[in-house]
Every structure is written in structure tokens, then in C-alpha cells.
Design a protein around this motif. Sequence first.
Motif, mmCIF file in Angstrom:
data_model
loop_
_atom_site.group_PDB
_atom_site.id
_atom_site.type_symbol
_atom_site.label_atom_id
_atom_site.label_comp_id
_atom_site.label_asym_id
_atom_site.label_seq_id
_atom_site.Cartn_x
_atom_site.Cartn_y
_atom_site.Cartn_z
ATOM 1 N N ALA A 99 16.647 -5.237 -21.293
ATOM 2 C CA ALA A 99 16.231 -6.596 -21.646
ATOM 3 C C ALA A 99 14.981 -7.005 -20.878
ATOM 4 N N HIS A 100 14.862 -6.571 -19.638
ATOM 5 C CA HIS A 100 13.733 -7.000 -18.807
ATOM 6 C C HIS A 100 12.513 -6.111 -18.955
ATOM 7 N N LEU A 101 12.716 -4.839 -19.280
ATOM 8 C CA LEU A 101 11.609 -3.883 -19.216
ATOM 9 C C LEU A 101 11.214 -3.290 -20.567
ATOM 10 N N SER A 102 12.083 -3.388 -21.567
ATOM 11 C CA SER A 102 11.825 -2.724 -22.852
ATOM 12 C C SER A 102 11.291 -1.303 -22.669
ATOM 13 N N PRO A 103 12.017 -0.473 -21.925
ATOM 14 C CA PRO A 103 11.516 0.884 -21.674
ATOM 15 C C PRO A 103 11.553 1.725 -22.943
ATOM 16 N N THR A 104 10.747 2.775 -22.929
ATOM 17 C CA THR A 104 10.809 3.737 -24.032
ATOM 18 C C THR A 104 12.190 4.380 -24.089
ATOM 19 N N LYS A 105 12.748 4.652 -22.910
ATOM 20 C CA LYS A 105 14.059 5.300 -22.846
ATOM 21 C C LYS A 105 14.668 5.013 -21.477
ATOM 22 N N ILE A 106 15.976 4.968 -21.435
ATOM 23 C CA ILE A 106 16.694 4.970 -20.158
ATOM 24 C C ILE A 106 17.196 6.388 -19.918
ATOM 25 N N ASN A 107 17.000 6.887 -18.731
ATOM 26 C CA ASN A 107 17.585 8.173 -18.350
ATOM 27 C C ASN A 107 18.755 7.924 -17.409
ATOM 28 N N LEU A 108 19.884 8.559 -17.721
ATOM 29 C CA LEU A 108 21.091 8.470 -16.887
ATOM 30 C C LEU A 108 21.414 9.859 -16.360
ATOM 31 N N ALA A 109 21.792 9.936 -15.096
ATOM 32 C CA ALA A 109 22.193 11.238 -14.560
ATOM 33 C C ALA A 109 23.103 11.057 -13.364
ATOM 34 N N ALA A 110 24.097 11.920 -13.292
ATOM 35 C CA ALA A 110 24.949 12.064 -12.106
ATOM 36 C C ALA A 110 24.874 13.539 -11.733
ATOM 37 N N LEU A 111 24.103 13.843 -10.725
ATOM 38 C CA LEU A 111 23.839 15.236 -10.342
ATOM 39 C C LEU A 111 24.624 15.561 -9.071
ATOM 40 N N GLY A 112 24.122 15.108 -7.924
ATOM 41 C CA GLY A 112 24.908 15.230 -6.694
ATOM 42 C C GLY A 112 24.930 16.613 -6.077
ATOM 43 N N ASN A 113 23.943 17.449 -6.407
ATOM 44 C CA ASN A 113 23.925 18.780 -5.795
ATOM 45 C C ASN A 113 23.676 18.703 -4.301
ATOM 46 N N HIS B 196 38.004 26.221 -15.224
ATOM 47 C CA HIS B 196 37.693 27.604 -15.588
ATOM 48 C C HIS B 196 36.626 28.232 -14.701
ATOM 49 N N LEU B 197 35.734 27.416 -14.157
ATOM 50 C CA LEU B 197 34.550 27.974 -13.487
ATOM 51 C C LEU B 197 34.486 27.679 -11.992
ATOM 52 N N SER B 198 35.232 26.713 -11.525
ATOM 53 C CA SER B 198 35.131 26.277 -10.122
ATOM 54 C C SER B 198 33.672 26.178 -9.668
ATOM 55 N N PRO B 199 32.877 25.399 -10.375
ATOM 56 C CA PRO B 199 31.456 25.317 -10.013
ATOM 57 C C PRO B 199 31.273 24.569 -8.694
ATOM 58 N N THR B 200 30.120 24.804 -8.079
ATOM 59 C CA THR B 200 29.774 24.036 -6.888
ATOM 60 C C THR B 200 29.652 22.566 -7.241
ATOM 61 N N LYS B 201 29.104 22.287 -8.415
ATOM 62 C CA LYS B 201 28.899 20.905 -8.845
ATOM 63 C C LYS B 201 28.761 20.887 -10.354
ATOM 64 N N ILE B 202 29.162 19.788 -10.936
ATOM 65 C CA ILE B 202 28.843 19.531 -12.341
ATOM 66 C C ILE B 202 27.682 18.547 -12.369
ATOM 67 N N ASN B 203 26.700 18.829 -13.190
ATOM 68 C CA ASN B 203 25.600 17.878 -13.411
ATOM 69 C C ASN B 203 25.771 17.242 -14.773
ATOM 70 N N LEU B 204 25.690 15.919 -14.796
ATOM 71 C CA LEU B 204 25.777 15.148 -16.042
ATOM 72 C C LEU B 204 24.469 14.416 -16.253
ATOM 73 N N ALA B 205 23.988 14.401 -17.480
ATOM 74 C CA ALA B 205 22.769 13.644 -17.749
ATOM 75 C C ALA B 205 22.686 13.267 -19.208
ATOM 76 N N ALA B 206 22.209 12.069 -19.453
ATOM 77 C CA ALA B 206 21.846 11.606 -20.791
ATOM 78 C C ALA B 206 20.405 11.129 -20.679
ATOM 79 N N LEU B 207 19.488 11.946 -21.172
ATOM 80 C CA LEU B 207 18.058 11.670 -20.992
ATOM 81 C C LEU B 207 17.476 11.214 -22.330
ATOM 82 N N GLY B 208 17.236 12.154 -23.228
ATOM 83 C CA GLY B 208 16.857 11.764 -24.581
ATOM 84 C C GLY B 208 15.421 11.316 -24.745
ATOM 85 N N ASN B 209 14.549 11.735 -23.841
ATOM 86 C CA ASN B 209 13.147 11.337 -23.983
ATOM 87 C C ASN B 209 12.510 11.995 -25.200
#
Lengths: 140, 140
Positions: A71-85, B72-85
Motif C-alpha cells: 500500500a505504501h510503496l507499490s513495489p514491482t514485487k515483494i520477495n519473501l524468504a526464510a533461509l536461515g543457513n 527423508h533427507l535430514s538437511p542442514t536447513k530448508i530454504n523457503l522463498a517466494a520471489l516471482g520477479n
Amino acid sequence: MSACPLCTDDGGLLLHRAPNWRLIRATDTPAYPAFYRVVWNAHVAELSDLSDAERHECVDVVAQVERVMRAHLSPTKINLAALGNMVPHLHWHLIARFEGDSHFPAPIWAPAQREPAPDALAALSSKLPALDQALANTFH
Amino acid sequence: MSACPLCTDDGGLLLHRAPNWRLIRATDTPAYPAFYRVVWNAHVAELSDLSDAERHECVDVVAQVERVMRAHLSPTKINLAALGNMVPHLHWHLIARFEGDSHFPAPIWAPAQREPAPDALAALSSKLPALDQALANTFH
């Protein structure tokens, strides 16, 4: 896990703290000023470590932050990620992406494709105080 | 949006199709054989475009796929992302990460840090038929 930086520090500019999670704005990503993180307060590594109710609470917060960002930025896209390596403590990155940003359309972790345009960065940064306030208000 | 590749194609090896979403295994990421995607069937760009019920359904599927991958894999980490650029049609990347993989601990979109070890890749790939079957069974 006393060495976990998300157990010992907020992880950025704190905008709201709820019993189960907190919302911060990242202050370590100069090319991406509109970068927020939803950090789960408990030290769990993976989304699937949450209970059903916790998982729904978590995704509801992520979606609500995303809505306010849009609503505030009208971005081209939002990227979401949960990585945590590097920091295996559940936290969601929410990044507003724009066609002219330094990596678009690649992920922000890829090599930069261009210098960020200073005027675009300044214009984006100028919107952050109102966005931060709107985000804080959303959860109060 | 007839030009959207996720509207015209499954997007990988189809493991399950539900009314609202489908689960595929990515076949375009040779260094990451254990790479799955949950694709929302309708052409929506952002998580916050879903209704509350749809969002919960979507995150429940992502978490369930993650659980089976972990078992099944016992990974070190799972990475999740929704990017879509590049393809702004909601899809979640679920990537099993291991300490020896080609980018660890960086995101897979960063420059590679090493060649993937062929024996590790072969060992991982050998687990995929059972994992694919378990994932398909989970949703039947």
C-alpha cells in the motif's frame, strides 16, 4: 543457543514486539532500504517446527506486513524468504523490489546488475518513516 | 496472462495437483536435486492476494512438504522463498540445503562457493524416488 544473534538482539529496528514474534526493519541492507523481517521469538529453525496455530499466526503477520508495504510503496514485487543457513532461527525476509533496483529481476543475493539509482533510493527511503509508523500501528 | 509459464505448464515434475495448488519437483536446478515447488494454481502474484483460508492452505502445504523433506533427507536447513520477479505467479521454492552444497551457507542465488561433490549429489539424488513417492502419498 546463547550464540544465536536473534536470541540476544532484536535484529534491526524494532517496530513491534508481540508475544510470539517481532517485526523489525533491516538496517544492514543499504541497497534495499524497504527490507523488513518478521522474527519468531522462540529459537526454532524451521517453519514446520511451529504448531498449526503458530504457523498461521506467523503467515498472517507476514501477509499483513506485505499488505502495508504494498500500500505504501507499490513495489514491482515483494520477495519473501526464510533461509536461515547462517542464523537458523526462524525469520522471514520481506523485501520490496523495483524494476530499477540493483539486482532486479534477480534475487537480491545474486551478483548486482547495476548501481542503485541514488534518486530512487532517496525517494524510497523518504517513504519509510510513514511506512514504519503504519506497520507499528497495524499491530497495536 | 497467457504468457505466464506457470499458467501454461506444470513447471516441473508434477507430484500432486490439488484444486488450489500443485506440488512439483524442480528439474532445472542440477546442483540442487532436492528442490520442490508449491505452485498456486490461480494466477496471483503475492501471498497477500490470497484469502485467509487460501493463505492457510498454502502455508500448510509448504510446511507439510518441508516435514517430509526433513524426514527423508535430514538437511542442514530448508530454504523457503517466494520471489516471482521473473514469473509473478505465486510459487514457493523449498530447497534442501547441506553444508557441503555448492553455495552453503549462502543462498543458492549467490555465486557458487565450490563445485558440488558428485558423491553427495548422487547420494541425494538416490533418495528422490522415495521422497517423491512419500510426497505424493502425503496428499492423496
